[in-house]
Structure formats: C-alpha cells, structure tokens
Write a protein that holds these residues in place. Structure first.
Motif, PDB file in Angstrom:
ATOM      1  N   THR A   1      48.532  67.933  65.090  1.00 33.03           N
ATOM      2  CA  THR A   1      49.892  67.594  65.504  1.00 33.03           C
ATOM      3  C   THR A   1      50.655  68.774  66.090  1.00 33.03           C
ATOM      4  N   SER A   2      50.021  69.933  66.166  1.00 33.96           N
ATOM      5  CA  SER A   2      50.730  71.088  66.716  1.00 33.96           C
ATOM      6  C   SER A   2      50.225  71.447  68.115  1.00 33.96           C
ATOM      7  N   ASP A   3      49.485  70.543  68.709  1.00 35.75           N
ATOM      8  CA  ASP A   3      49.001  70.761  70.071  1.00 35.75           C
ATOM      9  C   ASP A   3      50.114  70.496  71.075  1.00 35.75           C
ATOM     10  N   LEU A   4      49.782  70.634  72.328  1.00 36.77           N
ATOM     11  CA  LEU A   4      50.729  70.307  73.392  1.00 36.77           C
ATOM     12  C   LEU A   4      51.080  68.832  73.336  1.00 36.77           C
ATOM     13  N   PRO A   5      52.249  68.450  73.838  1.00 38.66           N
ATOM     14  CA  PRO A   5      52.611  67.031  73.864  1.00 38.66           C
ATOM     15  C   PRO A   5      51.560  66.221  74.631  1.00 38.66           C
ATOM     16  N   VAL A   6      51.336  65.010  74.163  1.00 41.78           N
ATOM     17  CA  VAL A   6      50.333  64.156  74.794  1.00 41.78           C
ATOM     18  C   VAL A   6      50.991  63.180  75.744  1.00 41.78           C
ATOM     19  N   ALA A   7      50.214  62.735  76.723  1.00 40.28           N
ATOM     20  CA  ALA A   7      50.738  61.829  77.726  1.00 40.28           C
ATOM     21  C   ALA A   7      50.440  60.373  77.411  1.00 40.28           C
ATOM     22  N   ASP A   8      49.341  60.109  76.665  1.00 39.58           N
ATOM     23  CA  ASP A   8      48.989  58.701  76.446  1.00 39.58           C
ATOM     24  C   ASP A   8      49.543  58.187  75.117  1.00 39.58           C
ATOM     25  N   GLU A   9      49.884  56.919  75.122  1.00 40.56           N
ATOM     26  CA  GLU A   9      50.545  56.295  73.978  1.00 40.56           C
ATOM     27  C   GLU A   9      49.663  56.280  72.728  1.00 40.56           C
ATOM     28  N   GLY A  10      48.373  56.002  72.873  1.00 38.00           N
ATOM     29  CA  GLY A  10      47.475  55.932  71.723  1.00 38.00           C
ATOM     30  C   GLY A  10      47.416  57.232  70.950  1.00 38.00           C
ATOM     31  N   THR A  11      47.301  58.339  71.659  1.00 41.13           N
ATOM     32  CA  THR A  11      47.250  59.649  71.001  1.00 41.13           C
ATOM     33  C   THR A  11      48.589  59.972  70.353  1.00 41.13           C
ATOM     34  N   PHE A  12      49.679  59.609  71.014  1.00 34.81           N
ATOM     35  CA  PHE A  12      51.006  59.841  70.446  1.00 34.81           C
ATOM     36  C   PHE A  12      51.171  59.089  69.131  1.00 34.81           C
ATOM     37  N   VAL A  13      50.808  57.799  69.111  1.00 34.13           N
ATOM     38  CA  VAL A  13      50.910  56.989  67.896  1.00 34.13           C
ATOM     39  C   VAL A  13      50.035  57.582  66.795  1.00 34.13           C
ATOM     40  N   TYR A  14      48.810  57.944  67.152  1.00 41.11           N
ATOM     41  CA  TYR A  14      47.876  58.537  66.194  1.00 41.11           C
ATOM     42  C   TYR A  14      48.448  59.819  65.594  1.00 41.11           C
TER      43      TYR A  14
ATOM     44  N   ARG B   1      48.880  49.044  68.883  1.00 42.48           N
ATOM     45  CA  ARG B   1      50.140  49.020  69.637  1.00 42.48           C
ATOM     46  C   ARG B   1      51.265  48.318  68.873  1.00 42.48           C
ATOM     47  N   ASP B   2      50.917  47.511  67.889  1.00 43.19           N
ATOM     48  CA  ASP B   2      51.881  46.723  67.124  1.00 43.19           C
ATOM     49  C   ASP B   2      52.492  47.574  66.004  1.00 43.19           C
ATOM     50  N   ALA B   3      53.805  47.703  65.994  1.00 40.34           N
ATOM     51  CA  ALA B   3      54.494  48.542  65.002  1.00 40.34           C
ATOM     52  C   ALA B   3      54.236  48.056  63.581  1.00 40.34           C
ATOM     53  N   ASP B   4      54.147  46.744  63.383  1.00 39.80           N
ATOM     54  CA  ASP B   4      53.872  46.212  62.045  1.00 39.80           C
ATOM     55  C   ASP B   4      52.471  46.612  61.591  1.00 39.80           C
ATOM     56  N   TYR B   5      51.505  46.569  62.471  1.00 40.40           N
ATOM     57  CA  TYR B   5      50.140  46.986  62.147  1.00 40.40           C
ATOM     58  C   TYR B   5      50.116  48.481  61.803  1.00 40.40           C
ATOM     59  N   GLN B   6      50.850  49.284  62.556  1.00 40.01           N
ATOM     60  CA  GLN B   6      50.932  50.720  62.277  1.00 40.01           C
ATOM     61  C   GLN B   6      51.483  50.952  60.872  1.00 40.01           C
ATOM     62  N   ARG B   7      52.534  50.213  60.508  1.00 42.72           N
ATOM     63  CA  ARG B   7      53.120  50.354  59.169  1.00 42.72           C
ATOM     64  C   ARG B   7      52.110  49.963  58.088  1.00 42.72           C
ATOM     65  N   LYS B   8      51.316  48.922  58.356  1.00 41.47           N
ATOM     66  CA  LYS B   8      50.302  48.491  57.384  1.00 41.47           C
ATOM     67  C   LYS B   8      49.232  49.571  57.179  1.00 41.47           C
ATOM     68  N   VAL B   9      48.830  50.230  58.249  1.00 39.16           N
ATOM     69  CA  VAL B   9      47.847  51.305  58.146  1.00 39.16           C
ATOM     70  C   VAL B   9      48.425  52.444  57.301  1.00 39.16           C
TER      71      VAL B   9
END
Length: 191
Positions: free
Chosen positions: A143-156, A110-118
């Motif tokens: 990434t070409s599927d239907l839009p997702v509702a949950d935040e984790g899948t969106f970030v992924y 959930r942390d934007a800094d952690y996402q950038r590090k990955v």
C-alpha cells in the motif's frame, strides 16, 4: 495472540515468520500448522511454493501444512487451540477472496457490498485467531507504492490496508521486515 509480519516482496518475512512460529511452538511444546494460501497459477508461483516447501523442510520441524486458497476459517476446527498457526499470506488470501470467479469473467469485486463481506469474513478469521490461537500472520506491504491507475488494484490496496490496520490492532506483536531485518512496531523491541 497474533504476531503480524509485513514487509516488501522477498524481504525475508516468511523465513522470519517460520522462525517465530517455531520459537512459539517450542515454548509450548505443541504442533506447528502452516496455512498456505497460494494457488500455483504459473511457473514463478510454482518456484515460490517449492522454495517455501524446501525452507520448511530444512527447518527440521514437523509442519502440518494446509493448502487452501479461500475459506481458511473452515480449517480452524481441525486445529487444536494450543497449537501454533502460521498464515502465509494475507495478500494472497485477500486476492483469492476478493477476485474469486475472475477466471469465469465474474467481477463481484466491483460491488461495495461484496467488498464489505470480504472484509468482514477476513476480520472474523483474524479475530478468531487472536482469541483462540497463537498465530503468526504474514502479509506483503503493497500500500505504499505509487498510486495505481486501475480500479481493481485500488480496491485491493484499500481493503488490504484496512485489514492490516485490523491485524495490527489485534496483534500483540507487529513486525516489519526490511531487507531481512525485523523492525518491531508493536510489542517486543521498537526500531
């Protein structure tokens, strides 16, 4: 040199990637390395891993298999630079790195800094592979599927899409497999 392969689930990516890696290794008369990133966490994944193991065995090639879910970059020091490396797969590796610790209730993803590090860590891995090795890299197109509702899948999906763009920019060849048919998007022949 990178040959990047993507496509839908069970589209024939891994089989084609193995064939391409074998082809590259035979041209250079060098060893084949398989970097497997999947963790066996349920029966279905166990079947998939067994299938891939049987597929490699049936190829008649002597694969040096490295099974590592995270920190794949640490393996490269043990692989000769003239050898061919097959990384299967980026989607699993991104998930393993991004969601590390989820089983303990950690939510660093959930942390934007952690996402950038990955993203930085995996971009560095791909850059090193492109500079120093002949690598075949496999990923799923999610990434070409239907839009997702949950935040984790969106970030992924966002991170995976960003990394796919990085990989294609680094790649000499980019191939999308559809129903087992390779469609060259970069290098080779264009479909």
């Amino acid at each position: 040199m990178i040959c990047f392969m993507t496509g839908g689930v069970r589209s024939g990516k891994s089989r084609y990637a193995e064939q391409r890696a074998i082809e590259l290794a035979q041209k250079k008369d060098c060893r084949l390395h398989y970097l497997a990133t999947s963790a066996v966490y349920d029966g279905e994944m166990e079947q998939r891993v067994n299938f891939h193991q049987q597929q490699r065995q049936a190829s008649g090639q002597n694969w040096h298999v490295w099974e590592q879910e995270r920190n794949v970059d640490t393996l490269l020091a043990q692989i000769d630079k003239q050898d061919v490396v097959l990384l299967d797969c980026v989607t699993t590796l991104v998930s393993n790195e991004l969601f590390y610790g989820w089983e303990r209730g950690e939510e660093r993803w959930r942390d934007a800094d952690y996402q950038r590090k990955v993203v930085a860590k995996l971009t560095a891995l791909f850059t090193q592979l492109a500079a120093d090795y002949q690598a075949v890299i496999v990923s799923n197109e999610v990434t070409s599927d239907l839009p997702v509702a949950d935040e984790g899948t969106f970030v992924y999906q966002r991170i995976l899409g960003q990394l796919h763009c990085e990989l294609v920019a680094l790649a000499d060849e980019a191939i999308e497999l559809e129903c087992g048919v390779p469609c060259w998007k970069k290098g080779g022949r264009v479909c």
